[in-house]
Write an enzyme that holds these catalytic residues in place. Structure first.
Site, mmCIF file in Angstrom:
data_model
loop_
_atom_site.group_PDB
_atom_site.id
_atom_site.type_symbol
_atom_site.label_atom_id
_atom_site.label_comp_id
_atom_site.label_asym_id
_atom_site.label_seq_id
_atom_site.Cartn_x
_atom_site.Cartn_y
_atom_site.Cartn_z
ATOM 1 N N GLY A 191 3.906 -0.349 -1.136
ATOM 2 C CA GLY A 191 3.667 -0.742 -2.637
ATOM 3 C C GLY A 191 4.748 -0.529 -3.627
ATOM 4 N N TYR A 194 0.832 -1.254 -0.012
ATOM 5 C CA TYR A 194 0.129 -0.086 0.095
ATOM 6 C C TYR A 194 0.929 1.068 -0.065
ATOM 7 C CZ TYR A 194 -3.629 3.238 1.723
ATOM 8 O OH TYR A 194 -4.303 4.262 1.820
ATOM 9 N N CYS A 195 0.521 2.125 -0.753
ATOM 10 C CA CYS A 195 1.182 3.279 -0.936
ATOM 11 C C CYS A 195 2.799 3.429 -1.187
ATOM 12 C CB CYS A 195 0.991 4.237 0.183
ATOM 13 S SG CYS A 195 1.616 6.065 0.123
ATOM 14 N N LEU A 196 3.748 3.856 -0.421
ATOM 15 C CA LEU A 196 5.093 3.441 -0.397
ATOM 16 C C LEU A 196 5.465 2.320 -0.198
ATOM 17 C CD1 LEU A 196 7.721 4.835 -0.636
ATOM 18 C CD2 LEU A 196 7.649 5.657 1.726
ATOM 19 N N PHE A 240 -1.466 -1.070 -4.052
ATOM 20 C CA PHE A 240 -2.797 -0.259 -3.749
ATOM 21 C C PHE A 240 -2.108 1.210 -3.520
ATOM 22 C CE2 PHE A 240 -4.301 -4.110 -1.064
ATOM 23 C CZ PHE A 240 -4.568 -4.722 -2.030
#
Length: 618
Positions: free
Chosen positions: A353, A349-351, A377
């Protein structure tokens, strides 16, 4: 050092000449009178001068919330000089100004005739809700509203479209002008806001007294380093992050949580989730009704979650690659030992990811086949269109931040929060000031807003490498980013990819996330969900007004640009979570009895209950 250079030259001169090569004559050593100034690294006072510069920059950065005055000035001068030498643009702006004044005068006349109920001459932008209340349609507040919106539109025209201005500078100047205008909006002043005036009359001024008390309380809590009012109603481990599980691994950077199964049979392939370390991991394990972890375990998956340790000044030299090695790779080793013989579904998720994609590319490069799939994500891999966050990315800005981070060892959570709040100043700053301090109304805290207040710090070296390597130089998309001292390429990833983005994401714009299509040489299933960076990802089934679009692009398919993709992909009602679980199920084996918690024989004994100790550290 000079002696070493002379010795090296002498040794070179003593070597026999190789065929086809001619030796250059050794230059004469210049006399002291003609010798140039020594290089900076030979000057004993150079470190002192650099330390003075860094100290000054860090002191200024604390006063400017980390924004570089030099970067702002450079952008302004670029815009101002080009505007001054663009008479055609100036003439256009003059004509626009005159037309807007005529429109405003006509609106004022209509309002006088119709007793203040004239149709507006300009409407706010769809995302601007400052003037939604019907009281803004009544004279004289309607005139203040319309005048402000026309002024805002004119300044947008003035700060954009000036010939010759660097695109980055144009964006920064427009952003700065918007911040000034937002601060001066009539909705922010009690005597020009009809809603505030009405509430003041209704309560006899009690709203202003309550607002003053709210402001004093918030200031005191901020000075004491406490969370915002209401966040205490969501204690970690009691109201949020309550999914049952065990900590099965710990090192200096992470705790690994294995969640207990909630069904009698699970898919044999485990799911490893890599959250961002900018905030705490439990964004994906909020209250039970909003928990992605709970949803996955209920659908028959064995779930592992990384919980990042909140770094301190002693971690200033922790690198981005340390997060890959001690985070993702260490967690994969543990999961593979606890659930042996099965490939792993990895999700980031985010960083987290972005880091996971780098790790996956390095694994493909090195022939490591432990992944079954890759899910990302709101994670960016190409940073050329990374949204308004790029306003804070530039050589001057990053150098300024580096000085600040060197002095502290980390980037503080409040310093990060300031940048994110400026991106949505209407929603996160000014609307809150009006609501909490002018109307005297506290907005109820939710599990998501409580999590948002539970921020972390970032190590100085890691964050500098992240900003320079990914945002500034875009090394990952261009095949230069190093993992284990060797470059990685996203095109090496061969496992299927599931990528989710959200329509109103101001941190990872969906068009930027979409760039995984030309980068990855594999099947990509892309989901575009409603909502923003957090609320669009935390979208459990049953949430009202949730919707999404989903399409799979095979590795052999022709490329669709974002506009074509959205035009050809129908919209589906409801959460995207079931679609992801179905995607995972298609790539998983038949259900079987769940694995044991931990693997003591392999060195992964149970160390404690979830959510662990790291998430509780301030």
């Amino acid at each position: 050092m000079l002696d070493a250079e002379v010795r090296d030259r002498a040794e070179t001169a003593a070597e026999p000449p190789r065929p086809g090569l001619r030796l250059r004559p050794i230059p004469e050593v210049p006399s002291p009178a003609s010798r140039p100034d020594p290089p900076e690294d030979e000057d004993d006072l150079a470190p002192v001068r650099r330390a003075i510069d860094q100290s000054v920059h860090a002191s200024v950065a604390r006063m400017t919330a980390g924004l570089s005055p030099a970067a702002l000035a450079e952008a302004w001068f670029d815009w101002a000089i080009h505007a001054a030498f663009s008479p055609g643009k100036q003439a256009t702006l003059v004509m626009k100004l005159l037309r807007k004044q005529v429109r405003l005068a006509q609106f004022a006349a209509r309002s006088a005739v119709l007793q203040g109920h004239a149709a507006p001459c300009i409407d706010p932008l769809p995302q601007d809700h400052r003037f939604d209340d019907p009281a803004w349609q009544v004279w004289p507040f309607s005139l203040a509203c319309q005048s402000f919106l026309l002024t805002q539109q004119w300044w947008h025209n003035a700060t954009t479209g000036v010939p010759g201005v660097c695109r980055a500078h144009e964006t920064m100047v427009a952003f700065a002008a918007r911040q000034v205008l937002d601060a001066a909006a009539p909705s922010n002043l009690p005597w020009t806001n009809p809603v505030v005036l009405g509430e003041t009359v209704r309560t006899g001024g009690a709203n202003l007294v309550t607002g003053l008390l709210n402001a004093a309380e918030d200031a005191q809590r901020a000075a004491d380093g406490l969370k915002p009012v209401g966040a205490d109603a969501f204690p970690v481990g009691d109201a949020v992050a309550v999914s049952p599980g065990k900590v099965v691994f710990r090192n200096r950077l992470i705790e690994l949580i294995q969640y207990a199964p909630t069904v009698t049979a699970v898919r044999p392939e485990p799911v490893l989730i890599v959250p961002a370390w900018i905030m705490k991991f439990y964004i994906l394990d909020l209250s039970p009704e909003n928990s992605l972890v709970r949803y996955l375990t209920g659908q028959g998956h064995t779930v592992f979650m990384i919980s990042w340790r909140n770094p301190g000044p002693e971690d200033r030299d922790v690198s981005f690659d340390d997060y890959r090695r001690l985070g993702v790779m260490a967690a994969l080793e543990a999961v593979a030992a606890i659930v042996p013989g099965h490939p792993i579904h990895a999700a980031g998720y985010c960083l987290g990811g972005t880091l996971l994609a780098i790790a996956a590319a390095a694994m493909s490069r090195d022939g490591d086949a432990r992944l079954a799939s890759l899910s990302l994500f709101a994670a960016q891999l190409d940073f050329t269109e990374a949204g308004e966050l790029t306003l804070f990315i530039g050589e001057s800005q990053i150098s300024f931040l580096e000085s600040l981070m060197r002095s502290q060892g980390t980037l503080d959570a409040r310093q990060m929060a300031g940048a994110f709040q400026l991106l949505r100043s209407n929603d996160l700053i000014w609307s809150r000031i009006v609501r909490d301090y002018l109307l005297g109304r506290r907005q109820p805290m939710t599990d998501l807003t409580a999590w948002n207040a539970d921020a972390t710090r970032l190590p100085a070296r890691m964050h500098a490498e992240y900003l320079r390597g990914l945002f500034l130089d875009n090394d990952l998309a261009e095949g230069r980013f190093l993992a284990g001292d060797r470059p990685v390429s996203i095109s090496d990833i061969r496992v299927p990819v599931f990528a989710a983005a959200t329509e109103r994401d101001h941190v990872a714009p969906w068009r930027s996330v979409f760039k995984i299509h030309p980068l990855a040489d594999t099947d990509v299933t892309f989901v575009l969900a409603s909502g923003g960076h957090n609320a669009g990802i935390v979208a459990p089934p049953g949430r009202k007004q949730a919707r999404h679009r989903i399409r799979t692009t095979r590795a052999t398919d022709r490329y669709r640009d974002p506009d074509t993709w959205i035009g050809q992909t129908p919209q589906c009602e409801g959460s995207w979570w079931p679609a992801w679980v179905a995607w995972l199920a298609e790539r998983s084996g038949p259900p079987a009895p769940p694995p044991a918690m931990g693997a003591p024989a392999s060195g992964y004994a149970v160390l404690g209950d979830a959510p662990g100790a790291y998430v509780l550290e301030a």
